[in-house]
Design an enzyme around this catalytic site. Structure first.
Site, PDB file in Angstrom:
ATOM      1  N   LYS A 143     -16.696  -3.627   7.864  1.00 26.42           N
ATOM      2  CA  LYS A 143     -15.543  -2.928   7.303  1.00 26.42           C
ATOM      3  C   LYS A 143     -15.412  -3.203   5.810  1.00 26.42           C
ATOM      4  O   LYS A 143     -15.047  -2.321   5.031  1.00 26.42           O
ATOM      5  CB  LYS A 143     -14.264  -3.341   8.030  1.00 26.42           C
ATOM      6  CG  LYS A 143     -13.032  -2.586   7.579  1.00 26.42           C
ATOM      7  CD  LYS A 143     -11.835  -2.945   8.430  1.00 26.42           C
ATOM      8  CE  LYS A 143     -10.675  -2.001   8.148  1.00 26.42           C
ATOM      9  NZ  LYS A 143     -10.153  -2.130   6.781  1.00 26.42           N
ATOM     10  N   ASP A 184      -5.825 -11.539   1.118  1.00 30.54           N
ATOM     11  CA  ASP A 184      -7.088 -11.301   1.816  1.00 30.54           C
ATOM     12  C   ASP A 184      -8.043 -12.489   1.770  1.00 30.54           C
ATOM     13  O   ASP A 184      -9.161 -12.414   2.277  1.00 30.54           O
ATOM     14  CB  ASP A 184      -7.777 -10.050   1.267  1.00 30.54           C
ATOM     15  CG  ASP A 184      -7.140  -8.776   1.797  1.00 30.54           C
ATOM     16  OD1 ASP A 184      -6.485  -8.831   2.848  1.00 30.54           O
ATOM     17  OD2 ASP A 184      -7.291  -7.719   1.159  1.00 30.54           O
ATOM     18  N   GLN A 204       0.818  -1.221   0.000  1.00 38.53           N
ATOM     19  CA  GLN A 204       0.000   0.000   0.000  1.00 38.53           C
ATOM     20  C   GLN A 204       0.846   1.263   0.000  1.00 38.53           C
ATOM     21  O   GLN A 204       0.428   2.297  -0.529  1.00 38.53           O
ATOM     22  CB  GLN A 204      -0.939  -0.010   1.203  1.00 38.53           C
ATOM     23  CG  GLN A 204      -2.008  -1.086   1.121  1.00 38.53           C
ATOM     24  CD  GLN A 204      -2.759  -1.267   2.421  1.00 38.53           C
ATOM     25  OE1 GLN A 204      -2.417  -0.665   3.458  1.00 38.53           O
ATOM     26  NE2 GLN A 204      -3.782  -2.105   2.396  1.00 38.53           N
TER      27      GLN A 204
END
Length: 432
Positions: free
Chosen positions: A410, A309, A166
């Site tokens: 989320k 993920d 990121q």
């Protein structure tokens, strides 16, 4: 909110995959960085994507939204001067916007989740911004973080990729808008390279030129560029769908998940191949993944860096596989909303799973007969942990009660509704 997950032997039905959180946040950012009006069709609605909506609006983007699309008029490289930004618990949103905030005189990112995002380190990006002439005040690399920018400089830049990709993505969004050309060298290793591919894909769609080396460790970015205002369509989300597919895999099932593109650049698409390797009866055609689960899975070895993920959901499936499974190259899971290795495995053990950890590995000794369950476990405020533990609860003998299950919002607010629509027995109750 607690989720009381009861043993469920059969799942059947059809689900539309939710829209990709990762693509929604990226399209919102490039829409904000464009001069002009962009349209984003089928955006995700989750705490993360809502955090990006909120923050780019605070920075001056004009957003109009209906049930189908977002229309966003951007601010280019001239965001509104704001004193504070609140990204909630969204680490990617924080990191992407730290570079964008360098165009502002002074912005403080506040710490509203001290037990989750507040614990995560951002030193690597801070070090790079300082190389670019940006002053950064921080709490040992953690929130609250104040960016004192205004005139960030391009040139030769280095960034570590050891902890997260990121940080690199953040720089790739910002550097095309600088006056100078930039060269970015990634130091050490680069985690989740396939997610960097998503960033490069989105940048190219917006008319941005980035020259990337084949190994994604070096970049040349011409300065003086501008983002084009465009129309974008959000694809279905593999990370969230991985948990649905895992639930179908560990039960007797006939489940179809729609809107999952076969040629997607989402690394978590690999969860389809992982489940196939575990012996799951699964097809993937015309954007539809069809699982016919029969509770018989076999163990395997998998490089988790390709599908970060989706690893926890695949580990949940492996809990019930015949033999010992190994998920390696997953150290970056330790630097998420919680330590997704130690914290997650501790909860799996409470449920009756036989699991081990190494610094960058998860080892699962499968129990094809199932696990006992019958305990209350801690979600560690982590949406991926919640989804994966739900999979385990469905196949347990006595079910599981998951605390703080509302944090699933989320990334996937409809998760429990979707599971119940295909027959999962899950009751949501308020915590006293």
């Amino acid at each position: 909110m607690k989720a009381i997950v009861k043993p469920t032997s059969h799942l059947e039905g059809e689900i539309n995959a939710l829209s990709s959180k990762n693509y929604t946040t990226r399209y919102l950012l490039i829409g904000a960085l464009a001069n002009g009006t962009s349209t984003i069709y089928y955006p995700a609605h989750s705490e993360d994507s809502d955090a990006m909506r909120r923050c780019v609006r605070d920075l001056g983007a004009i957003i109009e939204e209906d049930d189908e699309k977002i229309v966003i008029t951007g601010f280019g490289k001239n965001p509104k001067h704001v004193s504070e930004l609140n990204v909630g618990n969204a680490g990617a949103v924080l990191r992407f916007l730290m570079s964008t905030a360098a165009f502002c005189p002074e912005v403080t990112f506040v710490n509203t989740y001290p037990e989750s995002l507040g614990k995560r380190p951002h030193d690597d990006l801070i070090d790079t911004l300082q190389q670019m002439g940006v002053e950064v005040q921080h709490n040992n690399g953690r929130l609250p973080i104040t960016i004192k920018g205004g005139q960030p400089r391009g040139g030769k830049i280095t960034v570590s990729g050891n902890v997260s990709s990121q940080f690199l993505s953040s720089l790739l969004f910002m550097t095309p808008l600088l006056e100078e050309d930039s060269e970015i060298e990634v130091l050490h290793d680069l985690k989740s390279k396939i997610i960097v591919g998503q960033t490069l894909e989105v940048l190219a769609q917006a008319g941005i030129v980035v020259h990337a080396s084949e190994d994604l460790m070096h970049y040349r970015i011409p300065g003086g560029q501008s983002y084009e205002a465009k129309e974008y369509v959000i694809q279905g989300d593999y990370p969230g769908s991985a948990a649905i597919l895992a639930a179908a895999a560990v039960t007797n099932s006939d489940v179809r998940v729609l809107r999952l593109e076969e040629n997607s650049k989402q690394g978590e698409k690999a969860c389809v191949d992982v489940l196939k390797a575990m012996g799951v009866d699964l097809t993937h055609d015309n954007g539809v993944v069809h699982v016919r689960g029969n509770q018989h899975l076999v163990a395997g070895e998998f490089d988790g860096d390709h599908f970060t993920d989706a690893v926890l959901a695949m580990v949940a499936a492996a809990v019930f596989a015949e033999g010992t499974s190994r998920f390696y190259n997953v150290e970056n899971l330790r630097y998420k909303e919680c330590d997704r290795i130690t914290d997650y495995l501790n909860e799996l053990r409470k449920a009756g799973a036989d699991v081990e950890e190494r610094q960058s590995e998860i080892i699962v000794h499968g129990k094809p007969q199932g696990v006992e369950g019958g305990v209350e476990i801690n979600a560690h405020f982590d949406h991926r942990v919640i989804m994966a533990l739900t999979v385990v609860g469905l196949r347990s003998e006595k079910g599981l009660t998951i605390r703080d299950a509302h944090h699933v919002a989320k990334s996937y607010p409809q998760y429990f509704d979707h599971l119940r629509s295909i027959g999962a027995q899950v009751e949501l109750v308020s915590e006293s």
